[in-house]
Design a protein around this motif. Structure first.
Motif, PDB file in Angstrom:
ATOM      1  N   GLY A   3       0.802  -1.212   0.000  1.00 35.92           N
ATOM      2  CA  GLY A   3       0.000   0.000   0.000  1.00 35.92           C
ATOM      3  C   GLY A   3       0.829   1.253   0.000  1.00 35.92           C
ATOM      4  O   GLY A   3       2.044   1.220   0.019  1.00 35.92           O
ATOM      5  N   THR A   4       0.105   2.331  -0.065  1.00 35.17           N
ATOM      6  CA  THR A   4       0.720   3.635   0.006  1.00 35.17           C
ATOM      7  C   THR A   4       0.524   4.147   1.420  1.00 35.17           C
ATOM      8  O   THR A   4      -0.571   4.043   1.952  1.00 35.17           O
ATOM      9  CB  THR A   4       0.040   4.594  -0.999  1.00 35.17           C
ATOM     10  N   PRO A   5       1.562   4.673   2.048  1.00 32.98           N
ATOM     11  CA  PRO A   5       1.374   5.198   3.391  1.00 32.98           C
ATOM     12  C   PRO A   5       0.226   6.196   3.437  1.00 32.98           C
ATOM     13  O   PRO A   5      -0.036   6.888   2.467  1.00 32.98           O
ATOM     14  CB  PRO A   5       2.707   5.884   3.692  1.00 32.98           C
ATOM     15  N   ALA A   6      -0.456   6.198   4.587  1.00 32.21           N
ATOM     16  CA  ALA A   6      -1.565   7.123   4.767  1.00 32.21           C
ATOM     17  C   ALA A   6      -1.119   8.534   4.401  1.00 32.21           C
ATOM     18  O   ALA A   6      -0.051   8.977   4.784  1.00 32.21           O
ATOM     19  CB  ALA A   6      -2.030   7.078   6.223  1.00 32.21           C
ATOM     20  N   GLY A   7      -1.942   9.223   3.658  1.00 41.11           N
ATOM     21  CA  GLY A   7      -1.570  10.566   3.230  1.00 41.11           C
ATOM     22  C   GLY A   7      -0.616  10.540   2.052  1.00 41.11           C
ATOM     23  O   GLY A   7       0.086  11.507   1.805  1.00 41.11           O
ATOM     24  N   GLY A   8      -0.561   9.413   1.315  1.00 43.65           N
ATOM     25  CA  GLY A   8       0.352   9.302   0.181  1.00 43.65           C
ATOM     26  C   GLY A   8       0.175  10.398  -0.838  1.00 43.65           C
ATOM     27  O   GLY A   8       1.120  10.828  -1.476  1.00 43.65           O
ATOM     28  N   ARG A   9      -1.052  10.874  -0.983  1.00 46.69           N
ATOM     29  CA  ARG A   9      -1.318  11.968  -1.928  1.00 46.69           C
ATOM     30  C   ARG A   9      -0.709  13.276  -1.432  1.00 46.69           C
ATOM     31  O   ARG A   9      -0.429  14.166  -2.218  1.00 46.69           O
ATOM     32  CB  ARG A   9      -2.818  12.140  -2.138  1.00 46.69           C
ATOM     33  N   ARG A  10      -0.522  13.395  -0.122  1.00 46.53           N
ATOM     34  CA  ARG A  10       0.159  14.575   0.417  1.00 46.53           C
ATOM     35  C   ARG A  10       1.664  14.363   0.437  1.00 46.53           C
ATOM     36  O   ARG A  10       2.432  15.298   0.287  1.00 46.53           O
ATOM     37  CB  ARG A  10      -0.344  14.884   1.822  1.00 46.53           C
ATOM     38  N   LEU A  11       2.079  13.127   0.656  1.00 44.84           N
ATOM     39  CA  LEU A  11       3.509  12.820   0.682  1.00 44.84           C
ATOM     40  C   LEU A  11       4.119  12.998  -0.705  1.00 44.84           C
ATOM     41  O   LEU A  11       5.245  13.464  -0.831  1.00 44.84           O
ATOM     42  CB  LEU A  11       3.733  11.390   1.188  1.00 44.84           C
TER      43      LEU A  11
END
Length: 194
Positions: A3-11
């Motif tokens: 998965g993508t770490p939580a907040g991946g769209r912000r990261l």
């Protein structure tokens, strides 16, 4: 676990922007290194005074720790950071081992940058403005990637630490940068105030 770490769209944007800043710094320093090789008397444009003296830093032994100019390592490392950030922006998902490997690279980066900061302040006795940009970028990258891998569970941590990282990663990055800033200020206090 994938998965993508939580907040991946912000990261993603943070990695792209901070990676690009580090890439820019590495590129400029690399170009100046080449000019310095051609002409040992070349003075980089960011050599402003005895303290802010990129040329002094570039000519030091610490500037080529691995047998080649350090910024060449930065060109690769920050390029990878930008690629990971761009991948997150388009919705890529990476497995846990990938995030741990990426975090290990960030850990090496912050360790290497911390050593370079010490050497610059207390051995070389000069600052390079482009290096400072790379330092700032590395600090941001390290803390936000650490936050992501802790919050997503790729690094084991108690719940309170996950919650702390979810809310206060910016505080850690700001404190880290502030400590470096204070070290710079106190190291050359007499110069700045004279």
């Amino acid at each position: 676990m994938t998965g993508t770490p939580a907040g991946g769209r912000r990261l993603g944007p943070l990695l792209v922007l901070s990676g690009a800043a580090g890439l820019l710094a590495s590129w400029v320093i690399t170009l100046d290194e080449f000019k310095l090789l051609k002409n040992p008397r070349f003075v980089p444009g960011c050599s402003l005074n005895p303290v802010v003296s990129c040329g002094s830093v570039m000519k030091s032994d610490q500037a080529s720790v691995f047998g080649f100019p350090n910024p060449m390592l930065g060109l690769v490392a920050y390029g990878i950071v930008v690629c990971v950030g761009m991948s997150l922006l388009v919705g890529a998902r990476f497995p846990g081992w990938y995030w741990l490997l990426f975090w290990a690279g960030c850990l090496f980066g912050i360790g290497f940058v911390s050593w370079l900061q010490f050497e610059s302040l207390y051995r070389i006795d000069a600052l390079c403005l482009w290096c400072c940009l790379a330092w700032a970028a590395t600090i941001l990258i390290f803390w936000y990637v650490t936050s992501a891998v802790v919050r997503h569970g790729f690094l084991p941590a108690p719940g309170w630490l996950r919650t702390f990282f979810a809310e206060f990663t910016w505080v850690l990055a700001l404190l880290h940068a502030g400590v470096v800033g204070m070290l710079v200020l106190t190291r050359w206090w007499d110069f700045w105030t004279s």
